[in-house]
Structure formats: structure tokens, C-alpha cells
Design an enzyme around this catalytic site. Structure first.
Site, PDB file in Angstrom:
ATOM      1  CG  ASP A  80     -49.797 -15.577 -54.624  1.00  0.00           C
ATOM      2  OD1 ASP A  80     -49.332 -15.507 -55.780  1.00  0.00           O
ATOM      3  OD2 ASP A  80     -49.999 -16.652 -54.043  1.00  0.00           O
ATOM      4  CG  HIS A 118     -53.257 -16.453 -56.608  1.00  0.00           C
ATOM      5  ND1 HIS A 118     -52.388 -17.467 -56.238  1.00  0.00           N
ATOM      6  CD2 HIS A 118     -54.148 -16.325 -55.595  1.00  0.00           C
ATOM      7  CE1 HIS A 118     -52.745 -17.917 -55.041  1.00  0.00           C
ATOM      8  NE2 HIS A 118     -53.804 -17.254 -54.633  1.00  0.00           N
ATOM      9  CD  GLU A 177     -57.268 -19.878 -63.127  1.00  0.00           C
ATOM     10  OE1 GLU A 177     -56.239 -20.021 -63.795  1.00  0.00           O
ATOM     11  OE2 GLU A 177     -57.545 -20.603 -62.158  1.00  0.00           O
ATOM     12  CG  MET A 209     -47.569 -24.665 -60.274  1.00  0.00           C
ATOM     13  SD  MET A 209     -48.890 -23.505 -59.804  1.00  0.00           S
ATOM     14  CE  MET A 209     -49.345 -24.188 -58.215  1.00  0.00           C
ATOM     15  CG  ASN A 222     -49.074 -15.403 -60.612  1.00  0.00           C
ATOM     16  OD1 ASN A 222     -48.917 -16.378 -61.352  1.00  0.00           O
ATOM     17  ND2 ASN A 222     -49.543 -15.524 -59.376  1.00  0.00           N
ATOM     18  CB  SER A 267     -56.378 -11.984 -58.500  1.00  0.00           C
ATOM     19  OG  SER A 267     -57.406 -12.074 -57.532  1.00  0.00           O
ATOM     20  N   GLY A 296     -50.965 -26.015 -68.929  1.00  0.00           N
ATOM     21  CA  GLY A 296     -50.900 -24.910 -69.889  1.00  0.00           C
ATOM     22  C   GLY A 296     -52.224 -24.506 -70.500  1.00  0.00           C
TER      23      GLY A 296
HETATM   24  C1  GRF Z   1     -54.359 -22.268 -62.724  1.00  0.00           C
HETATM   25  O1  GRF Z   1     -55.434 -22.511 -61.878  1.00  0.00           O
HETATM   26  C2  GRF Z   1     -53.539 -21.121 -62.196  1.00  0.00           C
HETATM   27  O2  GRF Z   1     -54.275 -20.090 -61.673  1.00  0.00           O
HETATM   28  C3  GRF Z   1     -52.797 -21.852 -61.112  1.00  0.00           C
HETATM   29  O3  GRF Z   1     -52.421 -23.049 -61.699  1.00  0.00           O
HETATM   30  C4  GRF Z   1     -53.386 -23.399 -62.666  1.00  0.00           C
HETATM   31  C5  GRF Z   1     -52.673 -23.590 -63.964  1.00  0.00           C
HETATM   32  O4  GRF Z   1     -53.481 -24.122 -64.959  1.00  0.00           O
HETATM   33  N1  GRF Z   1     -51.758 -21.069 -60.559  1.00  0.00           N
HETATM   34  P1  GRF Z   1     -52.921 -24.275 -66.444  1.00  0.00           P
HETATM   35  O5  GRF Z   1     -51.552 -24.906 -66.373  1.00  0.00           O
HETATM   36  O6  GRF Z   1     -52.886 -22.925 -67.080  1.00  0.00           O
HETATM   37  O7  GRF Z   1     -53.899 -25.189 -67.108  1.00  0.00           O
END
Ligand code: GRF
Length: 219
Positions: free
Chosen positions: A146, A110, A175, A91, A108, A137, A15
Site C-alpha cells: 500500500d 485501498h 469507493e 486480499m 489497487n 485511495s 466483487g
Molecule cells: C473494498 O473495501 C476494498 O477496498 C477492500 O476490500 C473491499 C472489497 O470489496 N480492499 P468488493 O469485493 O469489491 O465488494
């Protein structure tokens, strides 16, 4: 003053992206409220970041089918009356029924420069492919994995000594500002999806917006 946008977050793991949104709200950088966190992993750390009454988590194993799980998840998400549904490290593949239900307000994050490297293990695959750049992205979700229209991307270099882990850490660092800036843009009401494309201020985007080094999206 307008009401802050209502954001539902789907998360399966630690998270950190959710935390970034919460920090952005607390710092006055995101005009939104997190109305619920929804998970397919009852033990996910993401759930601990919001009050108990804002959490929903059920194991898919307790449901007869993918559709039954998605329907329960969708009912819980709908009950939170979200303006936007944000998958932040969620996931599990969302079925077409769920996607249709929240069509046009489901996004989402990704960890790749889509359309490159859909699916899992994106960091290792970027290294294997010899990519000079990698990144993340934010895209609209459609039933195909995706593959929805991309709103915004953040890029990082792939370095010669990179492992999947070191590259993942570099991507995660971008991100967070990418998701924050993207959700702020969604919350502002300036973005919509139409015919599988992104509209910004009523104009189709021809390329994804790009996050600059100051954490702002370039228009
Ligand atoms: C992130 O890298 C996201 O892009 C991927 O899973 C990871 C999740 O990280 N799909 P978090 O749970 O937000 O720390």
C-alpha cells in the site's frame, strides 16, 4: 474509434467494485473491457460476475510457494493481454516478482486515505486514531504494501457514532465511483507512473486527484 482498454481484475471476495466497473461499461461510462477476473479464492462471488471463460481461480494452498502461485497467476493475467491490472478487493499480498512483471500498469483500491492506515482493519483504525476524515485511495502497486504513488482519493467524514461497519459502508459508497472514474482515466491513456510518481497528461501530480460529490475527479 479506439479499441477499449483491456482491464484484468484481481478480486478475492464479493466483487462490488468489479460490479461497478461492469455497470460502468454497460452504461457507456467506462471505455474498457474486462478481459479476465483472477482470484486466490475459488469460491469468491466476484468470479460469478463474468463468463466462465474469463475466470481464473486457484487456491495458493495448491502451490509449493508464494512465488509459484504468483507465477501461475501472472501467467494467467498475462495471457489475457491486459493494458491495466486492477486489484479490486484482492486480499493477498502480491510478491515482488508479480509486481515487477506488471510494473507501471498495476493499481489497487485501498480503503483508507493513504499514506494513513496501510494494511488491514482500516476502518477500525481510523476510528481509534480519532480521524475526522477517512476514505479510499487508488494507487499504483509497488512491492512495499500500500505504498505506491496515489492517483486519486475519495473522502468521507467519520461520525461520532460510527462503528467500523457503518464507516466501511460509507467508504464503500465512495469507493465505487472512485474506482470507476480512476479506471476511466487509466483507460483514456492519460496516466502513467514514472519514478514512483503519477504523471497525468505528462505532468507530475503533486497531490492525489479528489473525487467530488458528483463522482468526478477534480483536476
Ligand atoms: C473494498 O473495501 C476494498 O477496498 C477492500 O476490500 C473491499 C472489497 O470489496 N480492499 P468488493 O469485493 O469489491 O465488494
Amino acid at each position: 474509434m479506439t479499441t477499449p482498454a483491456r482491464i484484468a481484475v484481481l478480486a478475492s471476495g464479493r466483487g462490488s467494485n468489479l460490479q461497478c466497473l461492469l455497470d460502468g461499461i454497460a452504461a457507456g461510462r467506462l471505455d474498457a473491457q474486462i478481459v479476465g477476473v483472477f482470484s486466490d479464492k475459488p469460491g469468491a462471488s466476484a468470479l460469478d460476475k463474468v463468463p466462465a471463460e474469463s475466470r481464473w481461480a486457484r487456491s495458493p494452498k495448491d502451490f509449493a510457494s508464494r512465488e509459484a502461485f504468483d507465477e501461475a497467476l501472472g501467467d494467467a493475467v498475462a495471457a489475457s493481454a491486459p493494458d491495466w491490472v486492477v486489484c479490486a478487493g484482492y486480499m493477498r499480498i502480491l510478491g515482488a516478482g508479480f509486481v515487477q512483471r506488471f510494473n507501471g500498469r498495476l493499481v489497487n483500491i485501498h480503503p483508507s486515505l493513504l499514506p494513513l492506515h496501510k494494511g488491514l482493519h482500516t476502518h477500525a483504525r481510523a476510528i481509534e486514531a480519532g480521524d475526522g476524515e477517512h476514505g479510499a485511495s487508488v494507487h499504483f502497486v509497488i512491492p512495499e504494501l500500500d505504498a505506491g504513488a496515489v492517483l486519486a482519493q475519495a473522502r468521507v467524514p467519520v461520525l461520532p457514532a460510527d462503528t467500523a461497519e457503518s464507516l466501511a459502508a460509507r467508504v464503500l459508497a465512495v469507493e465505487h465511483p472512485l474506482l470507476l472514474a480512476s479506471v476511466q482515466l487509466l483507460a483514456s491513456g492519460r496516466v502513467a507512473e514514472q519514478d514512483g510518481r503519477v504523471l497525468l497528461d505528462g505532468q507530475f501530480l503533486f497531490n492525489p486527484l479528489r473525487l467530488d460529490s458528483a463522482g468526478a475527479l477534480q483536476f
